[in-house]
Design an enzyme around this catalytic site. Structure first.
Site, short mmCIF file in Angstrom:
data_model
loop_
_atom_site.label_atom_id
_atom_site.label_comp_id
_atom_site.label_asym_id
_atom_site.label_seq_id
_atom_site.Cartn_x
_atom_site.Cartn_y
_atom_site.Cartn_z
CB SER A 31 7.05 -0.95 4.12
OG SER A 31 6.32 -1.88 4.88
CB SER A 32 8.04 -6.46 3.96
OG SER A 32 7.64 -6.26 5.30
CB CYS A 33 3.05 -3.69 4.40
SG CYS A 33 3.21 -1.96 3.97
CG HIS B 73 5.85 -0.75 13.48
ND1 HIS B 73 6.44 0.45 13.17
CD2 HIS B 73 5.09 -1.08 12.41
CE1 HIS B 73 6.04 0.83 11.96
NE2 HIS B 73 5.22 -0.08 11.48
CE LYS C 108 6.90 3.97 2.72
NZ LYS C 108 8.03 4.91 2.64
CE1 TYR D 165 4.08 3.77 5.44
CE2 TYR D 165 4.25 1.38 5.24
CZ TYR D 165 4.84 2.61 5.46
OH TYR D 165 6.19 2.69 5.70
#
Length: 339
Positions: free
Chosen positions: A113-115, A185, A146, A142
């Site tokens: 994920s880009s987070c 989201h 990741k 989270y």
């Protein structure tokens, strides 16, 4: 002989096949003629249970793994359940990645994920910005999980010579999303609230935050098709466009939009004519989040994502088909914990 053809196909396990990304990967594989697919629901296989995952891999003789199983949610869910987000995701990844190697599977694609990137890192975000600054606090548990998944893939590649790859998509949306009014989201949450406002003939609809943050969105079936292409890419081609060791690659469109403009697009899609009221008491999250995708472009894949307007129309159609005949309580219960 059809049986002979099937036996030559790789035996592919899609972890999290009922979630938005996993189900899109299954659709993409089936569209390419893959019939030798292995899936398990959460009830059939709890991926946080190490012994169960070990037994599964020992008995199934898997050739490739797409690891799309995860506990996911928006800002509200991440803020409310941080322990669940870090614990379940670490367990799922650790078990699946380790048992993939242990059972002799050479190829795995890990969905990130880009987070994972620092909250305030330069824009657009390059792969090498990973671990260069503090994370966005609202989804840090989270993101940490990741990041651990990416580093686990890299570490197994270094020590065991595996071919484990990680993809970091921008914000995904599309069929199979979770449309819960609070735990979803941004796109499915807006679709749900704007649709409800239209049905209720409400004069206005509340939009969380100021509307100023800028985001990049990718239709989930486009994400799935690029995952299949990347899985087929020869390792030497991927390695030639990456620094040593680094296994992850950004997946995005190179196009960005503000939340205000996005909400207006969804109003057009749903035919809502009321006012948008921005609630600045709710945190915006990261001000801008766009991925730098020159590594992806350098691979010259046969890939062209659809535009946001077309993707939103397809997504709204899926929402009406899947959810609108059902009460909200059903939607809450259908929110898959492994996505």
């Amino acid at each position: 002989n059809p049986r002979m053809q099937v036996s030559h196909q790789p035996r592919i396990y899609v972890a999290g096949h009922r979630g938005m990304v996993g189900s899109a990967i299954v659709r993409a594989l089936q569209a390419k003629g893959h019939t030798n697919l292995v899936t398990r629901s959460h009830a059939e296989l709890d991926l946080t249970n190490q012994a169960a995952v070990h037994a599964f891999f020992q008995s199934e003789r898997i050739d490739q793994v797409y690891l799309a199983a995860a506990k996911v949610g928006g800002i509200h869910a991440n803020n409310t359940y941080p322990a669940e987000f870090i614990h379940q995701n670490l367990m799922i990844q650790s078990n699946v990645i380790h048992e993939t190697w242990q059972s002799g599977v050479k190829k795995l694609l890990f969905l990130g994920s880009s987070c994972i990137y620092p909250r305030d890192c330069p824009q657009p975000i390059k792969e090498e910005y990973l671990l260069t600054g503090p994370l966005e606090p609202t989804n840090e548990p989270y993101a940490i999980a990741k990041i651990a998944g990416i580093k686990m893939c890299e570490s197994y590649n270094r020590q065991y010579g595996t071919d484990f790859r990680s993809v970091m998509p921008c914000n995904l949306y599309g069929p199979g999303d979770n449309y819960h009014p609070k735990n979803s989201h941004v796109i499915p949450g807006l679709i749900r609230r704007i649709h409800d406002a239209t049905v209720a003939n409400a004069k206005s609809v509340a939009i969380w935050g100021t509307g100023t943050p800028v985001r990049e969105f990718l239709y989930v079936d486009d994400m799935a098709s690029v995952c299949l292409e990347l899985m087929e890419c020869h390792k030497s081609l991927l390695d030639s466009h990456a620094p040593p060791i680094q296994s992850h690659i950004n997946i995005g469109t190179g196009r960005e939009i503000s939340i205000r403009e996005l909400a207006q697009l969804i109003c057009n899609c749903v035919s809502y004519e009321g006012n948008l009221e921005f609630d600045s008491s709710i945190p915006d999250g990261t001000p801008r989040k766009t991925l730098e995708i020159s590594r992806l472009r350098a691979l010259a894949l046969k890939w062209a994502p659809i535009d946001l307007r077309a993707g939103l129309a397809l997504t709204y159609r899926d929402f009406l088909r899947m959810h609108i005949a059902r009460p909200t309580s059903d939607i809450e219960q259908s929110n898959p914990s492994q996505r």
